[in-house]
Design an enzyme around this catalytic site. Structure first.
Site, short mmCIF file in Angstrom:
data_model
loop_
_atom_site.label_atom_id
_atom_site.label_comp_id
_atom_site.label_asym_id
_atom_site.label_seq_id
_atom_site.Cartn_x
_atom_site.Cartn_y
_atom_site.Cartn_z
N SER A 1 0.85 -1.19 0.00
CA SER A 1 0.00 0.00 0.00
C SER A 1 0.89 1.24 0.00
O SER A 1 2.00 1.23 0.56
CB SER A 1 -0.87 0.02 1.26
OG SER A 1 -1.53 1.28 1.37
N TYR B 1 -1.57 -0.43 10.20
CA TYR B 1 -1.75 -0.88 8.82
C TYR B 1 -0.55 -0.49 7.97
O TYR B 1 0.01 -1.31 7.23
CB TYR B 1 -3.03 -0.28 8.24
CG TYR B 1 -3.25 -0.56 6.77
CD1 TYR B 1 -3.64 -1.82 6.32
CD2 TYR B 1 -3.06 0.44 5.82
CE1 TYR B 1 -3.83 -2.06 4.97
CE2 TYR B 1 -3.25 0.22 4.47
CZ TYR B 1 -3.64 -1.05 4.05
OH TYR B 1 -3.82 -1.28 2.71
P1 NAP Z 1 -11.57 -5.53 -0.06
O1 NAP Z 1 -12.44 -5.11 -1.17
O2 NAP Z 1 -12.01 -5.36 1.35
O3 NAP Z 1 -11.15 -7.05 -0.30
C1 NAP Z 1 -10.32 -7.68 0.64
C2 NAP Z 1 -10.23 -9.15 0.31
O4 NAP Z 1 -9.36 -9.76 1.30
C3 NAP Z 1 -11.56 -9.85 0.38
O5 NAP Z 1 -11.63 -10.83 -0.62
C4 NAP Z 1 -11.53 -10.51 1.75
O6 NAP Z 1 -12.28 -11.72 1.82
C5 NAP Z 1 -10.07 -10.84 1.86
N1 NAP Z 1 -9.69 -11.07 3.25
C6 NAP Z 1 -9.84 -10.23 4.31
N2 NAP Z 1 -9.40 -10.83 5.43
C7 NAP Z 1 -9.02 -12.07 5.07
C8 NAP Z 1 -8.50 -13.18 5.78
N3 NAP Z 1 -8.31 -13.15 7.11
N4 NAP Z 1 -8.19 -14.31 5.09
C9 NAP Z 1 -8.39 -14.36 3.76
N5 NAP Z 1 -8.89 -13.36 3.03
C10 NAP Z 1 -9.20 -12.23 3.69
O7 NAP Z 1 -10.15 -4.77 -0.13
P2 NAP Z 1 -9.25 -4.27 -1.35
O8 NAP Z 1 -9.28 -2.79 -1.32
O9 NAP Z 1 -9.53 -5.02 -2.59
O10 NAP Z 1 -7.82 -4.69 -0.77
C11 NAP Z 1 -7.03 -5.72 -1.33
C12 NAP Z 1 -5.58 -5.48 -0.91
O11 NAP Z 1 -5.19 -4.18 -1.41
C13 NAP Z 1 -5.37 -5.43 0.59
O12 NAP Z 1 -4.15 -6.07 0.91
C14 NAP Z 1 -5.29 -3.96 0.89
O13 NAP Z 1 -4.54 -3.68 2.04
C15 NAP Z 1 -4.62 -3.45 -0.37
N6 NAP Z 1 -4.80 -2.01 -0.62
C16 NAP Z 1 -6.04 -1.48 -0.89
C17 NAP Z 1 -6.16 -0.12 -1.11
C18 NAP Z 1 -7.48 0.55 -1.39
O14 NAP Z 1 -7.53 1.80 -1.38
N7 NAP Z 1 -8.54 -0.18 -1.64
C19 NAP Z 1 -5.03 0.70 -1.08
C20 NAP Z 1 -3.79 0.12 -0.82
C21 NAP Z 1 -3.69 -1.23 -0.60
P3 NAP Z 1 -13.78 -11.81 2.43
O15 NAP Z 1 -14.49 -10.57 1.97
O16 NAP Z 1 -14.28 -13.09 1.83
O17 NAP Z 1 -13.67 -11.85 3.89
#
Ligand code: NAP
Length: 246
Positions: free
Chosen positions: A141, A155
């Site tokens: 991130s 985080y």
């Molecule tokens: P999201 O829409 O909330 O999706 C998160 C995914 O991770 C979901 O499929 C969720 O599964 C899964 N997950 C959560 N806890 C878990 C666990 N304990 N075991 C296995 N799977 C788990 O989030 P996103 O924004 O796509 O984020 C994806 C990645 O990008 C993350 O690592 C996040 O830190 C990173 N990121 C996101 C952003 C942003 O602005 N969105 C920015 C920087 C980095 P379930 O829903 O089935 O529980």
């Protein structure tokens, strides 16, 4: 032969976009989720429609036994693994460091750091045994650079660990033709912000982005697929910012 890609946390957001795109690019995909079974099944249906063989698995990456069970299913279904997208991750509520609890820190680091390292470990051991290389993208991130003071320093610190792990692991396996890179997404429109208690967060902070907008999960997925592809054959140990300049 189609390559096999594991995407952790593929039921929503960046992971879902990545799994869908991977299927259209000729990969078979392992779609994992923790709680959102319906989301994972929707992604799996789209990936199948695009011609992929799909394995859908529930696996909480904070639980080593569930990681072991996930890889046992991958071994049984595909017998190989070519690509890993280490994407599963969580944020938490906005808090100052004085508000952080041991339970919150354990959850954050169990999922974002220890889970990611254990999934990489299992993936690398299979890639080494296969002997024909592989590729890994860890989802970090922009918070790893920014520190996220007054939001969630825990985080940010967990994602900084992912950047360092990416460099170290890439050095360990470079001579085995396994490439390891990371992506630092910026403000991406997914449900992660709502899960952290602030649904409008990405839009609220968009004015701080030089490009003056949030990014989409599809824009991150494009970068992931690039780093996993042969077009990135000389790229390893790199961290790519997909953050609109922020
Ligand atoms: P999201 O829409 O909330 O999706 C998160 C995914 O991770 C979901 O499929 C969720 O599964 C899964 N997950 C959560 N806890 C878990 C666990 N304990 N075991 C296995 N799977 C788990 O989030 P996103 O924004 O796509 O984020 C994806 C990645 O990008 C993350 O690592 C996040 O830190 C990173 N990121 C996101 C952003 C942003 O602005 N969105 C920015 C920087 C980095 P379930 O829903 O089935 O529980």
């Amino acid at each position: 032969m189609r390559k096999v890609m594991l995407v952790t946390g593929a039921s929503a957001g960046i992971g879902a976009a990545t799994a869908r795109l991977a299927a259209t690019r000729g990969y078979d995909v392992v779609v994992t989720y923790n709680s959102d079974r319906a989301g994972a099944e929707a992604v799996a249906a789209d990936a199948k429609a695009a011609g992929a063989r799909v394995l859908t698995c529930q696996a909480d990456v904070a639980d080593p036994d569930q990681i072991a069970a996930l890889f046992a299913q991958i071994d049984a279904e595909f017998g190989r693994l070519d690509a890993l997208v280490n994407n599963a991750g969580v944020v938490d509520a906005t808090a100052r460091v004085t508000d952080l609890t041991h339970a919150r820190l354990r959850r954050m680091f169990d999922i974002n750091v220890i889970g990611a390292i254990l999934v990489a470990k299992e993936s690398v051991s299979r890639m080494l045994a296969q002997g024909d290389g592989g590729a890994i993208v860890n989802i970090s991130s922009a918070a790893a650079r920014l520190g996220s003071g007054n939001q969630y320093v825990d985080y940010a610190a967990s994602k900084a660990a992912i950047d360092t792990f990416t460099k170290g692991l890439s050095d360990e396996v470079a001579a085995d033709n396994i490439r390891v890179n990371a992506i630092r997404p910026g403000l991406i429109e997914t449900d992660i912000h709502a899960k952290g208690g602030e649904p409008g967060r990405a839009e609220r902070l968009a004015h701080m982005v030089p490009m003056k907008r949030t990014g989409s999960a599809a824009e991150v997925a494009d970068a992931v697929l690039y780093l996993l592809s042969d077009q990135a054959s000389y790229v390893t140990g790199s961290v790519l910012d997909v953050s609109g300049g922020r």
